[in-house]
Design a protein around this motif. Structure first.
Motif, mmCIF file in Angstrom:
data_model
loop_
_atom_site.group_PDB
_atom_site.id
_atom_site.type_symbol
_atom_site.label_atom_id
_atom_site.label_comp_id
_atom_site.label_asym_id
_atom_site.label_seq_id
_atom_site.Cartn_x
_atom_site.Cartn_y
_atom_site.Cartn_z
ATOM 1 N N UNK A 263 0.716 13.202 -6.679
ATOM 2 C CA UNK A 263 -0.278 13.791 -7.587
ATOM 3 C C UNK A 263 -0.684 15.164 -7.093
ATOM 4 N N UNK A 264 -0.894 15.281 -5.773
ATOM 5 C CA UNK A 264 -1.280 16.587 -5.224
ATOM 6 C C UNK A 264 -0.188 17.606 -5.506
ATOM 7 N N UNK B 101 -4.404 0.741 1.571
ATOM 8 C CA UNK B 101 -3.792 1.999 1.117
ATOM 9 C C UNK B 101 -4.391 3.229 1.781
ATOM 10 N N UNK C 117 1.097 3.550 -3.185
ATOM 11 C CA UNK C 117 -0.155 4.226 -3.512
ATOM 12 C C UNK C 117 -0.273 5.530 -2.741
ATOM 13 N N UNK C 118 0.068 5.477 -1.452
ATOM 14 C CA UNK C 118 -0.012 6.699 -0.641
ATOM 15 C C UNK C 118 0.984 7.735 -1.150
ATOM 16 N N UNK C 119 2.199 7.272 -1.485
ATOM 17 C CA UNK C 119 3.212 8.205 -1.968
ATOM 18 C C UNK C 119 2.788 8.831 -3.288
ATOM 19 N N UNK D 185 0.792 -1.233 0.000
ATOM 20 C CA UNK D 185 0.000 0.000 0.000
ATOM 21 C C UNK D 185 0.823 1.281 0.000
ATOM 22 N N UNK D 186 2.103 1.200 0.377
ATOM 23 C CA UNK D 186 2.876 2.438 0.569
ATOM 24 C C UNK D 186 3.063 3.243 -0.713
ATOM 25 N N UNK E 41 -0.271 9.316 -4.386
ATOM 26 C CA UNK E 41 -1.347 10.284 -4.170
ATOM 27 C C UNK E 41 -0.788 11.621 -3.713
ATOM 28 N N UNK E 42 0.164 11.582 -2.790
ATOM 29 C CA UNK E 42 0.797 12.828 -2.357
ATOM 30 C C UNK E 42 1.513 13.460 -3.548
ATOM 31 N N UNK F 58 -2.799 3.586 5.135
ATOM 32 C CA UNK F 58 -1.456 4.155 5.055
ATOM 33 C C UNK F 58 -1.534 5.642 4.751
ATOM 34 N N UNK F 59 -2.421 6.018 3.804
ATOM 35 C CA UNK F 59 -2.503 7.396 3.337
ATOM 36 C C UNK F 59 -3.012 8.333 4.421
#
Lengths: 125, 246
Positions: A86-87, B56, A79-81, A76-77, A83-84, B59-60
């Motif tokens: 993309x922002x 995810x 994906x979070x990175x 999952x990590x 998304x950040x 995590x996010x």
């Protein structure tokens, strides 16, 4: 063997290709808008690379459902990175385009934001 | 000549990158070094510790919430810089270049957009409401709403659409991300925990699940709302070419 590895890691190779295409646009293209588009393409390549890093197995599961096996869930990590990322890339694009538009408005006479008074029936300054 | 040199240089760069790709572990390899340390912990204990079925999103919004907050702050900072450079478009008084055209937009375009837009907004609401616990993020619903407003602005005029957007609502949307993140972070301090902790002390069992879900949902919505507000304001400022004095 090299060809097999390349086909297996095709996501990373395409990400590298996108980076190179974006860099080509940034260097060669004369129009500033197209240079900004090149930056956006490079961003996409980077995100594709990061998300590809997160794949585990066939990548079918992301959400915990009853009876899940931990080994089938994706990493999952990234994906979070992403998304950040993309922002932040949206922020960079916003700033770059605003600078481009401001420069265009200043450099070409008559393309700035003109004020028109309705009462005077369309006088332009 | 310049083009040939650049292409040669980029070909060498591409070759180096492809060589690096060939050295990497295979795509989807579960034993790769980056997947053997924190990732099994996130996957196996994500649901208990963070309370969300979608790992995810755990995590996010929970494990790496500081990164998310940094992203929101960066987006807001870029927006402030863009507004300083461009200036805000006056609502109901800004016209884009195509607005002055005597040719009206095609009937087909107007009709299709009237049909599509409510469906798109409903889909955006669905992605946002259902997505937190499942396969979605609020960021995507913010992007959908932005797309809807851009379609409206192109099909109908900037004057009409900016007139219908309340300036105060725009300001609230723009600062929703950074404001709500700070509020939730300070709420955790108020309850005696550290900044941006979603599992507040004093809650247990079902109450803890509900509280965590509510806070996570607030954070998620704030990101989408702020992205939508920011991009809409910037688009209006970029498109504005004439300001009408009333």
């Amino acid at each position: 063997m090299t060809a097999d590895k390349l086909v297996a890691n095709i996501n990373y190779a395409v990400a590298a290709l996108l980076l190179v295409i974006g860099l080509y646009a940034v260097i060669i293209k004369g129009s500033v808008i197209k240079k900004v588009m090149g930056l956006i393409i490079m961003n996409s390549g980077t995100f594709l690379f990061l998300v590809g890093l997160g794949l585990i197995g066939s990548g079918e599961k992301r959400v915990v459902t009853p009876g899940f096996r931990a080994a089938t869930l994706i990493n999952p990590v990234p994906h979070a990175l992403v998304l950040v990322g993309i922002m932040l890339s949206t922020g960079i694009t916003i700033l770059a385009l605003s600078l481009v538009v401001r420069q265009a408005r200043r450099s070409e006479p008559g393309t700035g934001v003109t004020n028109r008074s309705e009462a005077k029936g369309g006088d332009e300054q | 000549m310049k083009r040939a040199v650049v292409i040669a240089g980029l070909a060498i760069l591409a070759g180096v990158m492809v060589y690096a790709v060939l050295q990497m572990p295979k795509l989807g390899d579960a034993g790769a070094p980056d997947k053997t340390y924190m990732v099994p912990r996130y996957i196996s204990r994500g649901l208990q510790e963070a309370g969300n079925r979608s790992i995810p999103n755990d995590v996010f919004l929970n494990y790496r919430a500081f990164d998310t907050m940094g992203g929101v702050i960066g987006l807001f900072a870029a927006f402030c810089a863009a507004m300083i450079v461009l200036g805000r478009s006056a609502p109901g008084r800004s016209q884009a270049g195509p607005d002055a055209s005597p040719v009206k937009t095609s009937v087909m375009l107007r009709t299709i957009s009237r049909v599509l837009i409510p469906l798109t907004i409903m889909f955006a609401a669905y992605v946002s409401l259902m997505g937190v616990n499942s396969l979605g993020y609020s960021l995507q619903s913010g992007t959908l709403v932005t797309g809807v407003i851009i379609l409206l602005t192109l099909v109908f005029s900037l004057l009409e659409i900016s007139r219908r957007m309340l300036p105060r609502a725009q300001v609230v949307l723009e600062s929703a991300g950074i404001g709500l993140f700070l509020l939730v972070g300070l709420l955790a301090i108020f309850f005696g925990s550290s900044f941006l902790t979603l599992s507040l002390p004093g809650f247990a069992g079902r109450g803890l699940q509900v509280e965590r879900a509510v806070l996570m949902y607030i954070l998620d919505i704030s990101i989408g709302a702020s992205l939508a507000g920011i991009v809409i304001s910037v688009i209006f400022s970029l498109m504005r070419e004439v300001e009408i004095d009333r």
